[in-house]
Design an enzyme around this catalytic site. Structure first.
Site, short mmCIF file in Angstrom:
data_model
loop_
_atom_site.label_atom_id
_atom_site.label_comp_id
_atom_site.label_asym_id
_atom_site.label_seq_id
_atom_site.Cartn_x
_atom_site.Cartn_y
_atom_site.Cartn_z
N HIS A 67 3.68 -3.27 -3.44
CA HIS A 67 4.36 -2.24 -3.37
C HIS A 67 3.68 -1.78 -2.40
O HIS A 67 1.58 -1.53 -2.72
CB HIS A 67 4.93 -1.20 -3.93
CG HIS A 67 5.82 -1.69 -4.23
ND1 HIS A 67 7.01 -0.85 -4.46
CD2 HIS A 67 6.46 -2.62 -4.55
CE1 HIS A 67 8.23 -1.03 -4.95
NE2 HIS A 67 7.77 -2.65 -4.98
N GLU A 88 1.62 1.72 -1.64
CA GLU A 88 1.28 2.27 -2.07
C GLU A 88 0.05 1.79 -3.56
O GLU A 88 -0.65 2.01 -4.06
CB GLU A 88 2.08 3.27 -2.95
CG GLU A 88 3.11 3.75 -2.66
CD GLU A 88 4.49 3.22 -2.03
OE1 GLU A 88 5.50 4.27 -2.09
OE2 GLU A 88 4.51 2.49 -2.30
N CYS A 97 5.53 3.32 -8.22
CA CYS A 97 4.88 3.66 -6.89
C CYS A 97 4.79 4.93 -7.60
O CYS A 97 3.05 5.92 -7.69
CB CYS A 97 4.99 3.79 -5.98
SG CYS A 97 5.19 2.05 -5.54
N CYS A 114 8.97 4.43 -5.38
CA CYS A 114 10.08 4.10 -5.85
C CYS A 114 9.30 4.94 -7.44
O CYS A 114 8.69 5.10 -7.44
CB CYS A 114 9.48 2.61 -6.62
SG CYS A 114 8.49 1.72 -6.59
#
Length: 153
Positions: free
Chosen positions: A54, A56, A87, A84
């Site tokens: 992801h 992040e 993260c 999410c």
């Protein structure tokens, strides 16, 4: 004139555009300390076949490598979409000071929409959360991506 938060969110949006150009969900992230970007990332799950890639996490890894520390205690993280749970957990563990996001994620958002991970007093670290910075721009990228995906283009 753009505020500092808008300026750095615009950089996160540019990262989201890089993800979109690769066919990835358009989410981008930059990590800032003392007015300088120390880490950048965008979604790479499809490109890397990595469920953890992801925006992040990619940016946190780069910031950690650059600072030679996993502790990012003075960092502000700018991400185009609400993080999410995975993260948000990584942001807690990296000890960031502040997280600024663009648009909420009603299906997976873990800072305001579904959970309050960054503010949960049961965890060993909390951080400041601010949402809605360049929200329209951020939401438009995600909406456009999913509209295109649903139409099969």
């Amino acid at each position: 004139m753009m505020s500092e938060d808008e300026k750095f969110m615009a950089a996160a949006v540019r990262e989201a555009d890089k993800a979109a150009a690769k066919g990835e969900i358009p989410v981008g992230c930059v990590i800032v300390v003392d007015g300088k970007i120390i880490g950048r990332g965008h979604n790479l799950r499809e490109s890397k076949n990595d469920p953890c890639a992801h925006a992040e996490v990619v940016a946190l890894r780069k910031a950690g490598a650059r600072t030679r520390s996993w502790r990012l205690i003075d960092a502000t993280v700018y991400v185009s979409c609400e993080p999410c749970a995975m993260c948000a957990g990584a942001l807690v563990l990296s000890r960031v000071k502040r997280v600024v996001f663009g648009c909420k994620d009603p299906k997976a958002g873990a800072l305001e929409s579904l959970f309050l991970i960054g503010r949960d007093q049961r965890l060993n670290h909390q951080f400041e959360v601010m949402g809605g910075v360049l929200e329209k721009e951020c939401r438009a990228r995600l909406s456009g991506f999913f509209k295109k995906a649903r139409s099969g283009l």
